[in-house]
Design a protein around this motif. Structure first.
Motif, mmCIF file in Angstrom:
data_model
loop_
_atom_site.group_PDB
_atom_site.id
_atom_site.type_symbol
_atom_site.label_atom_id
_atom_site.label_comp_id
_atom_site.label_asym_id
_atom_site.label_seq_id
_atom_site.Cartn_x
_atom_site.Cartn_y
_atom_site.Cartn_z
ATOM 1 N N LYS A 183 -3.720 3.778 6.263
ATOM 2 C CA LYS A 183 -3.120 3.541 4.969
ATOM 3 C C LYS A 183 -4.079 3.954 3.857
ATOM 4 O O LYS A 183 -5.253 3.602 3.899
ATOM 5 N N GLY A 194 0.727 6.430 -3.016
ATOM 6 C CA GLY A 194 0.000 5.181 -3.118
ATOM 7 C C GLY A 194 -0.391 4.832 -4.544
ATOM 8 O O GLY A 194 -1.346 4.089 -4.780
ATOM 9 N N LYS A 196 -3.612 1.683 -9.095
ATOM 10 C CA LYS A 196 -2.703 1.111 -10.073
ATOM 11 C C LYS A 196 -3.046 1.597 -11.479
ATOM 12 O O LYS A 196 -4.209 1.715 -11.839
ATOM 13 N N VAL A 199 0.715 2.971 -7.962
ATOM 14 C CA VAL A 199 1.620 1.962 -8.504
ATOM 15 C C VAL A 199 1.506 1.953 -10.025
ATOM 16 O O VAL A 199 0.397 1.849 -10.561
ATOM 17 N N CYS A 208 0.845 -1.190 0.000
ATOM 18 C CA CYS A 208 0.000 0.000 0.000
ATOM 19 C C CYS A 208 0.877 1.235 0.000
ATOM 20 O O CYS A 208 2.072 1.160 0.226
ATOM 21 N N GLY A 209 0.264 2.372 -0.255
ATOM 22 C CA GLY A 209 1.013 3.610 -0.347
ATOM 23 C C GLY A 209 1.252 4.227 1.003
ATOM 24 O O GLY A 209 1.236 3.581 2.047
ATOM 25 N N GLU A 217 4.663 5.608 -5.546
ATOM 26 C CA GLU A 217 4.065 4.568 -4.708
ATOM 27 C C GLU A 217 4.237 4.889 -3.231
ATOM 28 O O GLU A 217 3.296 4.773 -2.437
ATOM 29 N N GLU A 220 -5.591 3.849 0.056
ATOM 30 C CA GLU A 220 -5.791 2.747 -0.881
ATOM 31 C C GLU A 220 -4.827 2.861 -2.057
ATOM 32 O O GLU A 220 -4.608 3.936 -2.608
ATOM 33 N N THR A 221 -4.220 1.747 -2.442
ATOM 34 C CA THR A 221 -3.309 1.724 -3.579
ATOM 35 C C THR A 221 -4.078 1.855 -4.879
ATOM 36 O O THR A 221 -5.084 1.184 -5.091
#
Length: 441
Positions: free
Chosen positions: A39, A70, A44, A72, A26-27, A66, A41-42
């Motif tokens: 945290k 967060g 992408k 990717v 996660c970021g 990242e 949310e990642t």
């Protein structure tokens, strides 16, 4: 001539897929609505990148995204000579990546921007571009994010240590160039290095043709006539002279014998370690070498070939950059990435070990090689410069990698002459532009 004015001119079969971020992680931390830290949310996004563009600085930018945002980026690293075909296949099948790496504005001939690319004209960073022409399409809209305001210049890269150890001076005539190559060959050093990556040998001709034509104005006129069927390549014997000059280097044994199999990375390493002495290249290649081999002593000089009557300095009028797929489901995130990447905090990273001319003011472009800078500054002062012919033959950009550039690499073994190549490629041009329904064909 003012600098900003020049910036607009100088400006197996397998695909290796890799993520430049930890896909499972996660970021950075964020604060949610109740004030608690947690945290975030990642998010992408996908990207296609040419293998030669997988710079360390780019990876640092991706890692920073990242860690701090967060975000990717799932990078698909593709061999350069397979890139265009794979990109077009993905786009046509509705599987285009969110982010597309390519030279801008060349991408606009490979993919129709109005149909396939996101319009970025309204983004704040576009107001800060030093050379917006490089990413602006004919409809006046911006369809790409650039890293550079100019790609720099082309010339002969050389190992300064090899020259010093063998008491060699930079040649100023074709005869002196032959003398240097003869000495190196006798000492068991490859005078010239060439990889099997077809985009490298074509630099000999894309810069040499402009030099043979003599000026930017003449090169533009040539390109306009070729792309409107007002003239044929064979009407310009000076182009054949440039190709024959290149082919003569093979006959004299100046190139490495494994040029049909040697990889780009192998050739760069040979140039650095002294197995070879020279390589036709660009400022971008020099920056790649510096980033990988920081202690390498590599210089550049303008090739003193007889066809270059005016000692013309040649540049690629393009920038390395990314476009965004128009139908991307992650377009908002891609736009956020571009916004972040336009800041010195991120853009400085791209130029670490990859010195050049930034697209945005306030970005540290690194320390440009002194010899390259001297050539660049001289062009500023004299106005004696032109873009490569590729810069003006944009209608043919998607045809070159599969036809012309392949001919350049195959010609020595097949016994083709410069005029043979021009005749063959002229037929390709006529068929290609007729199929595209270009006016005049």
């Amino acid at each position: 001539m003012k600098k900003k004015k020049l910036l607009k001119v100088l400006s197996g079969v397998c695909v290796v897929t890799m993520s430049l971020g930890m896909l499972s992680g996660c970021g950075g931390n964020s604060t949610d609505s109740d004030g608690q830290t947690g945290k975030q949310e990642t998010r992408k996004v996908s990207a296609m990148v040419q293998q030669s563009r997988n710079y360390k600085g780019l990876q640092k930018m991706v890692d920073k995204l990242e860690e701090e945002e967060g975000i990717v980026i799932d990078m698909q690293i593709v061999p350069d000579d397979q890139y265009v075909n794979l990109l077009q296949m993905k786009v046509n099948s509705g599987e285009a990546p969110d982010m597309i790496d390519y030279n801008l504005p060349y991408l606009f001939e490979t993919l129709n921007p109005e149909e396939h690319l996101a319009d970025l004209s309204g983004e704040e960073w576009t107001k800060e571009l030093l050379n917006p022409d490089l990413v602006t399409y004919e409809d006046g809209k911006i369809y790409g994010f650039p890293f550079q305001s100019s790609s720099g210049i082309t010339g002969m890269l050389y190992n300064k240590t090899v020259f010093e150890e063998n008491n060699l001076e930079i040649p100023t005539t074709s005869a002196e160039f032959d003398e240097v190559c003869t000495v190196l060959k006798e000492k068991g050093i490859s005078p010239l290095l060439l990889p099997s990556d077809t985009w490298v040998p074509q630099i000999w001709m894309s810069s040499g043709w402009a030099q043979a034509l003599g000026s930017m104005e003449a090169t533009k006129e040539f390109a306009e006539k070729i792309q409107s069927n007002q003239a044929k390549l064979t009407d310009y014997p000076e182009l054949a002279e440039v190709i024959d000059n290149y082919l003569n280097m093979f006959e004299k044994g100046y190139f490495n014998e494994d040029y049909l199999t040697a990889s780009y990375d192998d050739i760069l390493e040979r140039l650095v370690n002294g197995e070879g002495a020279m390589m036709m290249g660009s400022m971008g290649i020099m920056s790649t070498i510096k980033g990988t081999f920081p202690d390498a002593q590599i210089g550049m000089f303008n090739c003193p070939f007889d066809f270059d009557k005016n000692d013309l300095v040649v540049s690629g009028q393009f920038t390395i950059g990314f476009a965004a797929s128009k139908d991307s489901k992650n377009l908002d995130t891609v736009k956020e990435i571009f916004d972040l990447w336009s800041t010195p905090e991120y853009a400085d990273l791209w130029f670490e070990g990859n010195a050049g001319f930034p697209a945005f003011d306030g970005v540290n472009g690194g320390e440009v090689n002194p010899e390259v800078k001297a050539m660049y500054d001289e062009a500023l002062e004299s106005g004696n410069y032109s873009g490569e012919t590729n810069n003006y033959l944009l209608l043919l950009d998607s045809l070159n990698p599969t036809k012309l550039w392949v001919y350049y690499l195959d010609a020595p073994a097949k016994g083709m002459t410069g005029m043979d190549i021009l005749e063959t490629y002229q037929k390709d041009i006529e068929q290609f532009l007729k199929e595209k329904q270009v006016e005049g064909f």
